[in-house]
Design a protein around this motif. Sequence first.
Motif, mmCIF file in Angstrom:
data_model
loop_
_atom_site.group_PDB
_atom_site.id
_atom_site.type_symbol
_atom_site.label_atom_id
_atom_site.label_comp_id
_atom_site.label_asym_id
_atom_site.label_seq_id
_atom_site.Cartn_x
_atom_site.Cartn_y
_atom_site.Cartn_z
ATOM 1 N N ARG A 113 10.812 3.902 -3.895
ATOM 2 C CA ARG A 113 9.501 3.694 -3.269
ATOM 3 C C ARG A 113 9.015 4.937 -2.521
ATOM 4 O O ARG A 113 7.835 5.021 -2.163
ATOM 5 N N VAL A 114 9.909 5.850 -2.300
ATOM 6 C CA VAL A 114 9.610 7.006 -1.456
ATOM 7 C C VAL A 114 10.006 8.290 -2.173
ATOM 8 O O VAL A 114 11.041 8.331 -2.854
ATOM 9 N N GLY A 136 0.806 -1.218 0.000
ATOM 10 C CA GLY A 136 0.000 0.000 0.000
ATOM 11 C C GLY A 136 0.837 1.265 0.000
ATOM 12 O O GLY A 136 2.071 1.220 -0.052
ATOM 13 N N SER A 137 0.134 2.376 0.060
ATOM 14 C CA SER A 137 0.779 3.693 0.016
ATOM 15 C C SER A 137 0.306 4.541 1.181
ATOM 16 O O SER A 137 -0.773 4.328 1.745
ATOM 17 N N ARG A 152 0.969 8.846 2.701
ATOM 18 C CA ARG A 152 1.664 10.126 2.607
ATOM 19 C C ARG A 152 1.728 10.773 3.986
ATOM 20 O O ARG A 152 0.685 11.001 4.613
ATOM 21 N N GLN A 156 5.949 10.799 0.498
ATOM 22 C CA GLN A 156 5.041 9.887 -0.205
ATOM 23 C C GLN A 156 5.696 8.516 -0.258
ATOM 24 O O GLN A 156 6.791 8.382 -0.805
ATOM 25 N N MET A 157 5.028 7.541 0.310
ATOM 26 C CA MET A 157 5.573 6.195 0.363
ATOM 27 C C MET A 157 4.657 5.239 -0.371
ATOM 28 O O MET A 157 3.429 5.293 -0.208
ATOM 29 N N SER A 158 5.225 4.367 -1.167
ATOM 30 C CA SER A 158 4.451 3.376 -1.891
ATOM 31 C C SER A 158 5.160 2.028 -1.809
ATOM 32 O O SER A 158 6.298 1.945 -1.350
ATOM 33 N N SER A 159 4.470 0.999 -2.256
ATOM 34 C CA SER A 159 5.001 -0.367 -2.192
ATOM 35 C C SER A 159 5.551 -0.658 -0.796
ATOM 36 O O SER A 159 6.650 -1.209 -0.642
ATOM 37 N N LEU A 160 4.770 -0.291 0.195
ATOM 38 C CA LEU A 160 5.232 -0.426 1.573
ATOM 39 C C LEU A 160 5.422 -1.885 1.964
ATOM 40 O O LEU A 160 4.687 -2.778 1.515
#
Length: 116
Positions: free
Chosen positions: A66-67, A16-17, A19, A81-85
């Motif tokens: 990812r960030v 998930g993502s 912010r 912003q963080m994704s592919s956590l």
Amino acid sequence: QVQLVESGGGLVPAGGSLRLSCAASGSTFSINAMGWYRQAPGKQRELVAAISSGGSTNYADSVKGRVTISRDNAKNTVYLQMSSLKPEDTAVYYCNCKDFNNRYYWGQGTQVTVSS
């Protein structure tokens, strides 16, 4: 003096993502670099990402790709912003800034939990 207040943490599934936001107040004119650190249970606090007053960025190897760190100087706010956590991203995330006198300030931290 600068005060920093983080927001945006929470529980998110793996992949998930999220912010994070950090709003600065006080002597914001003195802020130079801003950044995000994190501290997982039993581990040392580590740099996640940083951004200079000119917009130059650097990232920890563990989050590259990812960030994304960004800042809105008009709003005195820095974002992460963080994704592919991943579960290993679980930590308390702290906002940090350095002023032009090389004084450091910290926010109170916001918990990010990534479930597997």
